[in-house]
Design an enzyme around this catalytic site. Structure first.
Site, PDB file in Angstrom:
ATOM      1  N   TYR A 142      97.178-108.925 -52.403  1.00 40.32           N
ATOM      2  CA  TYR A 142      96.247-110.043 -52.575  1.00 40.32           C
ATOM      3  C   TYR A 142      95.076-109.675 -53.495  1.00 40.32           C
ATOM      4  CZ  TYR A 142      98.583-112.321 -48.597  1.00 40.32           C
ATOM      5  OH  TYR A 142      99.500-112.891 -47.760  1.00 40.32           O
ATOM      6  N   LYS A 192     107.197-101.268 -44.869  1.00 39.30           N
ATOM      7  CA  LYS A 192     108.531-101.517 -45.433  1.00 39.30           C
ATOM      8  C   LYS A 192     108.904-100.259 -46.220  1.00 39.30           C
ATOM      9  CE  LYS A 192     112.027-104.286 -46.242  1.00 39.30           C
ATOM     10  NZ  LYS A 192     113.014-104.600 -45.194  1.00 39.30           N
ATOM     11  N   ASP A 224     110.379-106.433 -41.144  1.00 38.94           N
ATOM     12  CA  ASP A 224     111.371-107.453 -40.754  1.00 38.94           C
ATOM     13  C   ASP A 224     111.723-107.326 -39.283  1.00 38.94           C
ATOM     14  OD1 ASP A 224     112.242-105.025 -41.732  1.00 38.94           O
ATOM     15  OD2 ASP A 224     114.078-105.775 -42.653  1.00 38.94           O
ATOM     16  N   ASP A 248      98.848-110.752 -42.641  1.00 36.05           N
ATOM     17  CA  ASP A 248      98.578-112.178 -42.781  1.00 36.05           C
ATOM     18  C   ASP A 248      99.686-112.979 -42.092  1.00 36.05           C
ATOM     19  OD1 ASP A 248      97.585-114.581 -43.644  1.00 36.05           O
ATOM     20  OD2 ASP A 248      98.190-114.352 -45.732  1.00 36.05           O
ATOM     21  N   ASP A 252      99.675-114.633 -37.858  1.00 36.74           N
ATOM     22  CA  ASP A 252      99.900-116.050 -37.542  1.00 36.74           C
ATOM     23  C   ASP A 252     101.076-116.201 -36.579  1.00 36.74           C
ATOM     24  OD1 ASP A 252      97.833-116.845 -39.152  1.00 36.74           O
ATOM     25  OD2 ASP A 252      98.982-118.427 -40.153  1.00 36.74           O
TER      26      ASP A 252
END
Ligand code: NAD
Length: 357
Positions: A142, A192, A224, A248, A252
């Protein structure tokens, strides 16, 4: 103890929910013999209306001098037509960056009284959900360089760059381990590493840190697999630490466990103990000024402030059990009421919690 708190009430329901949290803080002050020096400052649309900017130097200086900042929410249709760089939300990004807040903490807790609002099957959450997501907030993809170029054939290619330094990983890793030490001493680091170099560096730094925290049961998990486990067996998690984009998305996902956005607190931290505490929801302009907002996310954010910035564990726990007691006694704001259940307003909910402290 004497502590200074800046209130950034913001817009929409912001003033109502922050005032609700102040009602509870006043009770904590009286009961435990503390002095909270509380000073309001402007942020977001309220600041634009007052002086044409979503964040002023005066607000930044006041926040830097305070022990903690308690924020409501910013934004609303009144300011939607303003250019992006002057929108209320810019004030929010500006204050986070001015205070150097690189760690975002979001607990996800399922109150058994609100179990019906949890979208995960009852048999999968029977053991409860009580986890803390620690997300890196100022690095990664980001904040990396980005560009979109048009190639010779007229088609476009877009690039977003993901970069992490050892220092950035180490400081967020330490917050993850420290959170685990304050809780059930279990930490999962999500990456990852089977694909990304940033993740391989992330993992090596976390392994090094884990040697300094032998009491913490540590493991790595691929993002994942973590996403899958969060809905199939969320009760297994205590603290999860991860980089910006994974955090992020996963935070959520985890927050759905609590049933309503009006229940979810957060803390943003940098170096030192000063932090910024706010509910995860927005300014809810659709219900602003109606005394209909749920103040519990903001009250629980204030509890995080007591614990993390002020080291007041007993007081924080008292606020959290007061919230639990209000729910057990059946008090519900509109967003968490079952069909046909009686509802209370924002002010009354805050008073019920304050009385229970
Ligand atoms: P929102 O979170 O404000 O509202 C989404 C829905 O949830 C609405 O129906 C609202 O009534 C409800 N809701 C939210 N908080 C509630 C509470 N405490 N009690 C009861 N119901 C609640 O999101 P939105 O509608 O997408 O955004 C509204 C404004 O808030 C926009 O201007 C947006 O930019 C801003 N926003 C600010 C922040 C922040 O300040 N951190 C975060 C998100 C959105």
């Amino acid at each position: 103890m004497e502590k200074s708190i800046i209130l950034l009430r913001g817009d929409g329901i912001g003033p109502e929910i922050v005032d609700g949290a102040v009602t509870v803080l006043k009770k904590v002050e009286a009961k435990y013999g503390h002095t909270f020096r509380i000073q309001p400052e402007l942020l977001g649309g309220a600041s634009i209306d007052d002086c044409g900017k979503p964040l002023t130097e005066e607000t930044v200086t006041a926040c830097k001098q305070a022990d903690a900042v308690l924020l409501g929410a910013v934004g609303g249709p009144k300011w939607d037509a303003i250019s992006v760089e002057n929108r209320p939300e810019r004030g929010l990004l500006g204050i986070r960056s001015a205070l150097g807040l690189y760690a975002n903490l979001r607990p996800a807790y399922l109150y058994k009284e609100l179990a019906d609002a949890c979208p995960i099957k009852e048999e999968r959450v029977r053991g409860g959900i009580d986890l803390m997501m620690v997300r890196e907030l100022t690095g990664g993809i980001y904040f990396g360089k980005r560009k979109t170029v048009t190639r010779e054939n007229g088609k476009k290619t877009a690039v977003d760059r993901m970069e992490y330094s050892e220092e950035e990983i180490e400081r967020i890793g330490i917050i993850g381990f420290e959170q685990a030490m304050m809780r059930r001493k279990k930490l999962v680091s999500v990456d990852k590493a089977n694909v990304l170099d940033t993740s391989r560096l992330w993992r090596s730094v976390m392994h090094r840190l884990s040697e300094q925290y032998p009491q913490v049961e540590y493991r790595d998990q691929l993002v994942d697999s973590a996403a899958m486990q969060l809905v199939s067996d969320p009760g297994q998690f205590d603290v999860i630490v991860t980089e910006n984009m994974f955090g992020d998305i996963l935070s959520d996902e985890a927050s759905m466990a609590a049933g309503s956005i009006g229940m979810l607190p957060s803390a943003s931290l940098g170096d030192g103990t000063r932090g910024l505490y706010e509910p995860i929801h927005g300014s809810a302009p659709d219900i602003a000024g109606q005394d209909a907002a749920n103040p519990l996310a903001t009250i629980l954010s204030a509890a995080m402030m007591l614990r993390i910035s002020f080291g007041m564990e007993e007081e924080a726990a008292a606020v959290e059990s007061a919230v639990q007691s209000a729910l057990t006694k059946g008090f519900r704001t509109r967003d968490i009421a079952a069909p046909g259940q009686a509802v209370v307003g924002c002010r009354e909910m805050a008073k019920v919690v304050a009385d229970a402290v």
